[in-house]
Design an enzyme around this catalytic site. Structure first.
Site, PDB file in Angstrom:
ATOM      1  N   TYR A 152      -3.320   1.073  10.626  1.00  0.00           N
ATOM      2  CA  TYR A 152      -3.199   0.433   9.019  1.00  0.00           C
ATOM      3  C   TYR A 152      -1.673   1.085   8.629  1.00  0.00           C
ATOM      4  O   TYR A 152      -0.904   0.113   8.156  1.00  0.00           O
ATOM      5  CB  TYR A 152      -4.070   1.279   8.287  1.00  0.00           C
ATOM      6  CG  TYR A 152      -4.081   0.744   6.952  1.00  0.00           C
ATOM      7  CD1 TYR A 152      -4.377  -0.600   6.462  1.00  0.00           C
ATOM      8  CD2 TYR A 152      -3.729   1.720   5.895  1.00  0.00           C
ATOM      9  CE1 TYR A 152      -4.372  -0.875   4.986  1.00  0.00           C
ATOM     10  CE2 TYR A 152      -3.692   1.298   4.424  1.00  0.00           C
ATOM     11  CZ  TYR A 152      -3.991  -0.319   4.256  1.00  0.00           C
ATOM     12  OH  TYR A 152      -4.086  -0.662   2.850  1.00  0.00           O
TER      13      TYR A 152
ATOM     14  N   SER B  37       0.949  -1.136  -0.054  1.00  0.00           N
ATOM     15  CA  SER B  37       0.124  -0.149   0.039  1.00  0.00           C
ATOM     16  C   SER B  37       0.772   1.214  -0.066  1.00  0.00           C
ATOM     17  O   SER B  37       1.916   1.074   0.424  1.00  0.00           O
ATOM     18  CB  SER B  37      -0.771   0.060   1.376  1.00  0.00           C
ATOM     19  OG  SER B  37      -1.497   1.379   1.405  1.00  0.00           O
TER      20      SER B  37
END
Length: 273
Positions: free
Chosen positions: A154, A141
């Site tokens: 996250y 990501s």
């Protein structure tokens, strides 16, 4: 690894989004597939979409070492080899660092980091023993490169996943292995990442805080206008063929990464925009 036809690929998080797109793209390349996820229905749908390939599916919780070991044992037992491993499963939960419970961090790290580590531990030694070309793709990501407010848990998990990918690549190179590594860092992609709560373990109770709700809303809106997962899958296939370590899904990220590095070197806090 230039030739993919006839090779074997494993994809975790294959029930939707980028994982599904990878499965369909690999099938189009003539690869045999082992697809894994916790979502039985979505997994079956992906298998149907990849119907031109030989496909096996396995319900797998990547945060659980035994579950990933079972996946690897079945894959090597059925196919005898693995050439591409995609540690792709991932979940999202937003919120400020100080409002997340330890259980929230455990869930995020369990899937986003330990999912990668379990995949490395169970598959890579046997892939090395094959003494053939191979590739490990870890879906990191862009949050593994840049830090934004409201997504601390996250971001921690994804920074760690990038570090794991980098360390693996360095270890493989030092050992003279024929395996290569790609750290896939997608930005906004039209996936269900903002709906990760659907796969949150039933016993892991969560009463969303307002900062979490705001973060999920922001991520959902970004995903809605993101690129198609199929575009990400195309970039992955290109990276495998070209043995590229870092894959960015938006060319603007390169300039942003350069600016972030320059800002850090001045001792200042980089902008998140």
């Amino acid at each position: 690894m230039r030739e993919l036809s006839g090779k074997i690929a494993v994809v975790t998080g294959a029930a939707s989004g980028i994982g599904r797109a990878l499965a369909v793209r690999f099938a189009a390349e003539g690869m045999t597939l082992m697809l894994a996820d916790v979502d039985h229905g979505g997994l079956a749908e992906t298998a149907a979409l990849a119907r031109d390939a030989k496909v096996l599916t396995q319900i797998t919780d990547v945060s659980d070492a035994a579950s990933v070991a079972h996946l690897a044992n079945r894959c090597f037992g059925e196919f005898g080899a693995v050439h591409v491993l995609c540690n792709n499963a991932g979940v999202y939960q937003g919120g400020h660092m100080w409002t997340r419970d330890p259980e929230d961090f455990a869930w995020l790290l369990g899937v986003n980091l330990w999912g990668v580590l379990h995949g490395i531990h169970e598959f890579v030694p046997r892939m090395i023993e094959q003494d053939t070309e191979g590739h490990i793709v870890n879906t990191v990501s862009v949050a593994g490169l840049f830090t934004a407010p409201g997504s601390g848990g996250y971001t921690v998990s994804k920074h760690a996943a990038l570090a794991a990918s980098h360390a693996l690549a360095q270890d493989l190179a030092a050992a003279g292995a024929k395996l290569r590594v790609t750290a896939l860092c997608p930005g906004s992609v039209r996936t269900r990442i903002a709906d990760s709560a659907r796969v949150r373990p039933p016993g892991l109770v969560n009463i969303p805080t307002q900062d979490e709700v705001d973060s999920l809303d922001r991520v959902g809106r970004m995903a809605a206008v993101g690129i198609e997962p199929s575009e990400v899958a195309d970039l992955v296939v290109e990276a495998i063929r070209e043995e590229r370590f870092l894959v960015l899904t938006d060319p603007k990220y390169a300039a942003r990464l350069r600016l972030q590095t320059e800002t850090l070197l001045t001792g200042n806090l980089p902008s998140y925009q």
